[in-house]
Write a protein that holds these residues in place. Structure first.
Motif, PDB file in Angstrom:
ATOM      1  N   TYR A  63      -2.662  -5.522   1.685  1.00  0.00           N
ATOM      2  CA  TYR A  63      -1.310  -4.961   1.696  1.00  0.00           C
ATOM      3  C   TYR A  63      -1.369  -3.436   1.770  1.00  0.00           C
ATOM      4  O   TYR A  63      -0.622  -2.801   2.526  1.00  0.00           O
ATOM      5  N   SER A  64      -2.270  -2.857   0.993  1.00  0.00           N
ATOM      6  CA  SER A  64      -2.371  -1.398   0.936  1.00  0.00           C
ATOM      7  C   SER A  64      -2.830  -0.820   2.263  1.00  0.00           C
ATOM      8  O   SER A  64      -2.342   0.233   2.699  1.00  0.00           O
ATOM      9  N   ASN A  86      -7.663   3.810   3.766  1.00  0.00           N
ATOM     10  CA  ASN A  86      -8.037   2.409   3.957  1.00  0.00           C
ATOM     11  C   ASN A  86      -9.434   2.079   3.462  1.00  0.00           C
ATOM     12  O   ASN A  86      -9.830   0.905   3.468  1.00  0.00           O
ATOM     13  N   THR A  87     -10.170   3.098   3.048  1.00  0.00           N
ATOM     14  CA  THR A  87     -11.494   2.851   2.465  1.00  0.00           C
ATOM     15  C   THR A  87     -11.513   3.170   0.967  1.00  0.00           C
ATOM     16  O   THR A  87     -12.587   3.271   0.373  1.00  0.00           O
ATOM     17  N   GLU A 112       1.001   2.347   8.087  1.00  0.00           N
ATOM     18  CA  GLU A 112       2.432   2.535   8.371  1.00  0.00           C
ATOM     19  C   GLU A 112       2.898   3.924   7.974  1.00  0.00           C
ATOM     20  O   GLU A 112       3.726   4.541   8.675  1.00  0.00           O
ATOM     21  N   LEU A 113       2.373   4.452   6.875  1.00  0.00           N
ATOM     22  CA  LEU A 113       2.823   5.755   6.371  1.00  0.00           C
ATOM     23  C   LEU A 113       1.958   6.914   6.858  1.00  0.00           C
ATOM     24  O   LEU A 113       2.143   8.052   6.434  1.00  0.00           O
ATOM     25  N   LEU A 116       5.611   5.133  -0.778  1.00  0.00           N
ATOM     26  CA  LEU A 116       4.205   4.832  -1.056  1.00  0.00           C
ATOM     27  C   LEU A 116       4.105   4.256  -2.462  1.00  0.00           C
ATOM     28  O   LEU A 116       3.941   4.974  -3.440  1.00  0.00           O
ATOM     29  N   THR A 117       4.240   2.955  -2.564  1.00  0.00           N
ATOM     30  CA  THR A 117       4.204   2.316  -3.884  1.00  0.00           C
ATOM     31  C   THR A 117       3.549   0.941  -3.795  1.00  0.00           C
ATOM     32  O   THR A 117       3.490   0.331  -2.717  1.00  0.00           O
TER      33      THR A 117
END
Length: 204
Positions: free
Chosen positions: A145-146, A159-160, A152-153, A122-123
């Protein structure tokens, strides 16, 4: 005929030379652009360059783990386009905030490392400004991208996310908000503290 060709070649060479000189005089690098507020925000952080400041968690809803111990931000690398700010939590030196002027605003990324310097899964998540903001405050809604990385993780609730940074004469604030979640750290700019160890994955 040979004399005429030589003259034409000479004239052509002279003309091309003049065109080349003209191009050198006209061509310039593309300028870096930003709003006045974003430029002033960047400049205000740059004024703290080299200093470290102690902070405290002032909002943490719901309560999260991993922020026990002394909290210190270090304005480690500065410049007109990029600023690196390690965020130390006790003996954990895994986090570095990276601010970049992109020409479309300001990007905030979170560079997370393991103790051996390798990247954490997570980077480099973060966000990008969508408006001019203020000289004392900028907001970074989560970027594309995030969102893919969070899905994915297995942390789609992120996402908000919107990250915010505030800088005033005496306080610097880092804040994360989303529905049902708020995290805030306030740093005291009135009294610099001792700089912690080099962040993981970086060298002096």
């Amino acid at each position: 005929m040979k004399i005429r060709l030589s003259i034409l070649t000479l004239l052509l060479g002279t003309a091309l030379s003049h065109i080349s000189i003209a191009q050198e005089q006209v061509i310039k690098p593309a300028p870096r652009v930003s709003t006045q507020a974003q430029a002033e925000f960047f400049a205000a952080i740059n004024e703290l360059c080299g200093n470290s400041y102690a902070g405290e968690v002032t909002v943490d809803t719901p309560k999260s783990e991993g922020f026990e111990g002394e909290l210190v931000m270090h304005v480690r690398k500065c410049g007109e386009q990029r600023i690196e700010i390690p965020f130390h939590v006790g003996d954990n030196h895994s986090r570095t905030w990276i601010l970049t002027q992109t020409g479309s605003g300001i990007s905030l990324k979170h560079d997370h490392r393991k103790p051996d310097g390798n990247y954490d899964p997570l980077t480099m998540y973060g966000g990008h400004t969508t408006d001019k903001g203020y000289a004392t405050a900028q907001s970074f809604p989560v970027d594309a991208y995030s969102k893919e990385l969070f899905i994915e993780l297995g942390v789609p609730q992120s996402n908000t996310n919107t990250w915010e940074m505030y800088i005033h004469d005496e306080t610097f604030t880092y804040r994360l908000v989303r529905e049902g979640r708020e995290f805030r750290v306030d740093f005291d700019l009135t009294e610099p503290v001792e700089t912690p160890a080099t962040p993981w994955g970086y060298t002096d």
